[in-house]
Design a protein around this motif. Sequence first.
Motif, mmCIF file in Angstrom:
data_model
loop_
_atom_site.group_PDB
_atom_site.id
_atom_site.type_symbol
_atom_site.label_atom_id
_atom_site.label_comp_id
_atom_site.label_asym_id
_atom_site.label_seq_id
_atom_site.Cartn_x
_atom_site.Cartn_y
_atom_site.Cartn_z
ATOM 1 N N SER A 134 -11.299 3.796 31.526
ATOM 2 C CA SER A 134 -11.298 2.482 30.876
ATOM 3 C C SER A 134 -9.874 1.947 30.857
ATOM 4 N N GLU A 166 -26.603 7.402 31.370
ATOM 5 C CA GLU A 166 -25.589 7.025 30.385
ATOM 6 C C GLU A 166 -25.554 8.003 29.215
ATOM 7 N N GLU A 167 -26.721 8.560 28.859
ATOM 8 C CA GLU A 167 -26.793 9.533 27.774
ATOM 9 C C GLU A 167 -27.868 10.555 28.116
ATOM 10 N N ALA A 221 -22.453 11.426 27.225
ATOM 11 C CA ALA A 221 -22.546 10.398 26.180
ATOM 12 C C ALA A 221 -21.605 9.257 26.520
ATOM 13 N N ASP A 222 -22.050 8.053 26.247
ATOM 14 C CA ASP A 222 -21.262 6.866 26.569
ATOM 15 C C ASP A 222 -20.895 6.833 28.050
ATOM 16 N N GLY A 223 -21.751 7.399 28.878
ATOM 17 C CA GLY A 223 -21.567 7.313 30.318
ATOM 18 C C GLY A 223 -20.657 8.340 30.939
ATOM 19 N N HIS A 232 -18.535 13.020 16.295
ATOM 20 C CA HIS A 232 -18.780 11.599 16.558
ATOM 21 C C HIS A 232 -19.772 11.070 15.518
ATOM 22 N N ASN A 283 -21.257 7.627 16.104
ATOM 23 C CA ASN A 283 -22.089 7.398 17.290
ATOM 24 C C ASN A 283 -22.735 8.716 17.727
ATOM 25 N N HIS A 290 -25.096 2.842 32.378
ATOM 26 C CA HIS A 290 -23.669 2.575 32.448
ATOM 27 C C HIS A 290 -22.919 3.877 32.682
#
Length: 470
Positions: A88, A137-138, A155-157, A196, A199, A272
Amino acid sequence: MPLPPGLVKDGMILRPKVVGTVISSLFKSTGIPRKHVITSLTGLSFIRRIVNLPRMEQTSLTEALQRAARKEMLLPPEDLYICGQAISRGASEVSYFVVGVPRKPIDVLVQTLAEANIKPYLVDLNPLALARAASQEEAIIVNLEPDYFDIVLVADGIPAIMHTITPRGNGATLEDNIHLLSDELVKTVEFYNNNHPQNPLSATTSLLVTGELSANTTTGHLISAEVGHPVETLMPPLTIPHDLPAASFTTNLGLAMKKLPLKAASNGKTSHFRDININILAGKFGAKTLGLKLPHVILSLLIISGLGFLLPVSQILHQAKAETLRLQTALTGVNQKIDQRELSATEAKQIEDSIGKIKADAEKIRQGYQYILNKNSDFARNMTLVTNALPSGTFFTLVEIGQNEINVEGQTDNSFTVVSYVIALEALKEYSEVRIVSINEVSSTKDTDKDKANPGVSFKIAISLAEQKA
């Protein structure tokens, strides 16, 4: 094609010349080109971290990742091959998925490929190949092989947790090993959710199973009953020949997908997923980009993956040549067993002596520990904490508890177990700092026995006590 036992152990090729000869014979018998071979090693240890760095030129990135690794990975960067990938980008900084892999197994892998006249191309990690094959993505991914179980939590891609466990042997049933796996899966999900809380993983997250043992229909039912997550078969987003047992080659298909544009997940949902497509050899030789035509990559690419090799289906039909190679491999295994039996008598005596000393030391420590428990509650509490966090197969040789610091010395199987111990102590949140002072290999009793596995490491850890509040 399986290799005889004793040639590869815990991600380390023990006999590069022998394995290289087998690989070379395989290529020769099938007529497959020796270019653009993508490889991975089963059971390879590694460390992964998410590192944030300011934006910089590509020429400065390698040195910056090395500095970050020195701070984040505890082990010396000179003992690791470091590689990373941006996941990112912000206005002023970039987040990188960074992996550190021990140098020795990779160096031996390159040596083995050289014995087979193969020039290194790409080396990946099995868990990353499995995540790529799922492209979710998960998800919780479980690769069930007879000798090992891979667990990957995405997780989260991105792959958030990746590790491998060894199933029980000596008469253990499928139910026994599924129970072992289920306990580990529950701990993995709990660990992720505890770290986490904003999330956590959804209870409806799919548990994707693959591997040789997943062909047993009982496997999925047993896992589902103990874990609770919906169990599905991992299906790579590829067009696969109908006669290819995809479950047995999921890791290999994930490796092949390194050179293919990612498609939508096989369940049809929008994903994602962020592919961590690294090349460990970039840490050894520097980043390289080699041209490779993508059409028909599945049919033209030979993938060597730990203990097995994925061959194009058309080549597998050459039964006569395969039978000859099988007999050659069996002969290599017989020779290996003969070598092992010649060493067994001496090694058995050494093991008995070592066990006797360990038992005597353990009893002394136990008696001292019990005495301390009866003398001082603060002393006893710290002793309990550092003892309960001790990994299996690890033992103390010295524990000193002072007013401001605890010094721990001991021995264990490898440096990654030491790192796991440090992480477990840090997770207690009882100490202001936990750091590794030193890690040294334990000298082998046979310096000339080059094929003998590493006898272990000794370590020193310094633990700074938190200041008492007034």
